[in-house]
Design a protein around this motif. Structure first.
Motif, short mmCIF file in Angstrom:
data_model
loop_
_atom_site.label_atom_id
_atom_site.label_comp_id
_atom_site.label_asym_id
_atom_site.label_seq_id
_atom_site.Cartn_x
_atom_site.Cartn_y
_atom_site.Cartn_z
N LYS A 66 0.83 -1.20 0.00
CA LYS A 66 0.00 0.00 0.00
C LYS A 66 0.88 1.26 0.00
CE LYS A 66 -3.87 2.08 2.47
NZ LYS A 66 -4.77 1.97 3.62
N ALA A 67 1.93 1.25 0.80
CA ALA A 67 2.84 2.39 0.86
C ALA A 67 3.56 2.58 -0.47
CB ALA A 67 3.86 2.19 1.98
N ALA A 68 3.95 1.47 -1.09
CA ALA A 68 4.63 1.56 -2.39
C ALA A 68 3.69 2.11 -3.46
CB ALA A 68 5.14 0.18 -2.80
N MET A 69 2.43 1.68 -3.42
CA MET A 69 1.45 2.18 -4.39
C MET A 69 1.19 3.67 -4.19
SD MET A 69 0.67 -0.18 -6.50
CE MET A 69 -0.82 0.41 -7.24
N ALA A 70 1.12 4.12 -2.94
CA ALA A 70 0.90 5.53 -2.65
C ALA A 70 2.06 6.36 -3.18
CB ALA A 70 0.72 5.75 -1.15
N THR A 71 3.28 5.87 -2.97
CA THR A 71 4.46 6.57 -3.48
C THR A 71 4.44 6.62 -5.00
OG1 THR A 71 5.74 5.88 -1.56
CG2 THR A 71 6.99 6.57 -3.50
N GLN A 72 4.09 5.51 -5.62
CA GLN A 72 4.04 5.46 -7.09
C GLN A 72 2.97 6.41 -7.61
OE1 GLN A 72 6.14 3.72 -9.10
NE2 GLN A 72 5.17 4.76 -10.79
N ASN A 73 1.81 6.44 -6.97
CA ASN A 73 0.74 7.35 -7.40
C ASN A 73 1.17 8.80 -7.27
OD1 ASN A 73 -0.96 5.25 -8.06
ND2 ASN A 73 -2.03 5.29 -6.10
N LYS A 74 1.87 9.10 -6.16
CA LYS A 74 2.36 10.46 -5.96
C LYS A 74 3.36 10.84 -7.05
CE LYS A 74 2.62 11.84 -1.59
NZ LYS A 74 3.13 12.01 -0.23
N MET A 75 4.24 9.90 -7.38
CA MET A 75 5.22 10.16 -8.45
C MET A 75 4.51 10.32 -9.79
SD MET A 75 8.36 7.66 -7.22
CE MET A 75 8.63 7.12 -8.86
N ASN A 76 3.49 9.50 -10.04
CA ASN A 76 2.74 9.61 -11.29
C ASN A 76 2.05 10.96 -11.39
OD1 ASN A 76 3.52 7.04 -12.02
ND2 ASN A 76 1.60 6.07 -11.42
N LEU A 77 1.50 11.48 -10.28
CA LEU A 77 0.86 12.78 -10.30
C LEU A 77 1.86 13.89 -10.58
CD1 LEU A 77 -1.79 12.67 -7.44
CD2 LEU A 77 -2.18 12.81 -9.90
N GLN A 78 3.08 13.75 -10.08
CA GLN A 78 4.09 14.77 -10.29
C GLN A 78 4.48 14.88 -11.77
OE1 GLN A 78 5.05 16.96 -7.99
NE2 GLN A 78 3.63 15.95 -6.61
N THR A 79 4.39 13.78 -12.50
CA THR A 79 4.79 13.79 -13.90
C THR A 79 3.60 13.76 -14.85
OG1 THR A 79 4.96 11.37 -13.92
CG2 THR A 79 6.97 12.62 -13.39
N ALA A 80 2.38 13.77 -14.30
CA ALA A 80 1.17 13.69 -15.11
C ALA A 80 0.94 15.00 -15.87
CB ALA A 80 -0.03 13.39 -14.22
N PRO A 81 0.25 14.92 -16.99
CA PRO A 81 -0.14 16.15 -17.69
C PRO A 81 -1.03 17.00 -16.78
CG PRO A 81 -0.53 14.22 -19.07
CD PRO A 81 -0.14 13.72 -17.71
N ILE A 82 -1.10 18.29 -17.04
CA ILE A 82 -1.83 19.23 -16.20
C ILE A 82 -3.28 18.79 -15.99
CG2 ILE A 82 -2.71 21.60 -16.06
CD1 ILE A 82 -0.13 22.43 -17.56
N ARG A 83 -3.95 18.43 -17.06
CA ARG A 83 -5.37 18.05 -16.96
C ARG A 83 -5.55 16.83 -16.06
NH1 ARG A 83 -10.25 19.22 -19.94
NH2 ARG A 83 -11.79 17.99 -18.81
N TYR A 129 -3.55 15.79 -13.68
CA TYR A 129 -3.23 16.19 -12.31
C TYR A 129 -4.42 16.89 -11.65
CZ TYR A 129 -1.26 18.87 -8.47
OH TYR A 129 -1.03 19.42 -7.23
N LEU A 130 -5.00 17.87 -12.35
CA LEU A 130 -6.14 18.61 -11.80
C LEU A 130 -7.36 17.71 -11.62
CD1 LEU A 130 -5.85 21.97 -13.74
CD2 LEU A 130 -5.30 21.55 -11.34
N ASP A 131 -7.63 16.84 -12.60
CA ASP A 131 -8.77 15.92 -12.51
C ASP A 131 -8.62 14.96 -11.33
OD1 ASP A 131 -10.10 17.04 -14.65
OD2 ASP A 131 -9.47 15.51 -16.09
N SER A 132 -7.40 14.62 -10.98
CA SER A 132 -7.15 13.67 -9.90
C SER A 132 -7.11 14.32 -8.53
CB SER A 132 -5.82 12.95 -10.13
OG SER A 132 -5.88 12.23 -11.32
N THR A 133 -6.82 15.60 -8.46
CA THR A 133 -6.59 16.22 -7.17
C THR A 133 -7.59 17.31 -6.80
OG1 THR A 133 -5.04 17.78 -8.17
CG2 THR A 133 -4.10 15.76 -7.21
N VAL A 134 -7.87 18.24 -7.69
CA VAL A 134 -8.62 19.43 -7.34
C VAL A 134 -10.08 19.40 -7.83
CG1 VAL A 134 -8.70 21.95 -7.63
CG2 VAL A 134 -6.51 20.80 -7.34
N VAL A 135 -10.28 18.92 -9.03
CA VAL A 135 -11.61 19.01 -9.66
C VAL A 135 -12.72 18.37 -8.83
CG1 VAL A 135 -12.96 18.36 -11.68
CG2 VAL A 135 -10.69 19.36 -11.98
N PRO A 136 -12.55 17.17 -8.28
CA PRO A 136 -13.68 16.58 -7.53
C PRO A 136 -14.16 17.45 -6.37
CG PRO A 136 -12.02 14.91 -7.99
CD PRO A 136 -11.43 16.23 -8.39
#
Length: 106
Positions: free
Chosen positions: A47-64, A66-73
């Motif tokens: 679970k910790a590894a997946m959270a780290t991977q997701n965080k890394m994926n968000l850091q390199t994700a396209p702007i849209r 990133y926003l759809d995953s974090t702020v928009v909801p």
């Protein structure tokens, strides 16, 4: 708990052929005693590894993305509440809503 079986690839060259030929993958059973001693500890580590991977994926994700995953909801929920309430100061209302309903609060 048991570990996943190991997979090895066998390469060989036939007589007269210059290029190696790849045979089908051979799956070997895991070694005895391989794996985690504590299944709960393994689940927590995964679970910790997946959270780290997701965080890394968000850091390199396209702007849209990133926003759809974090702020928009939460922003859509806040805007919906704003429309229902129609306060005199909508910016303050939205700011307060976002602070009170922050999904990243610990």
């Amino acid at each position: 708990a048991s570990a996943a079986p190991r997979t090895t690839r066998c390469n060989s060259t036939a007589m007269g052929d210059e290029e190696p030929q790849t045979q089908d993958m051979v799956t070997e059973p895991p070694e005895p005693g391989a794996g985690l001693d504590d299944a709960d500890e393994g689940a927590q580590a995964q679970k910790a590894a997946m959270a780290t991977q997701n965080k890394m994926n968000l850091q390199t994700a396209p702007i849209r993305t990133y926003l759809d995953s974090t702020v928009v909801p939460i922003l859509l929920q806040g805007l919906s509440a704003l429309v229902k309430e129609r306060p005199a100061n909508p910016v303050e209302f939205l700011a307060a809503y976002l602070m009170q309903n922050n999904p990243q609060k610990a």
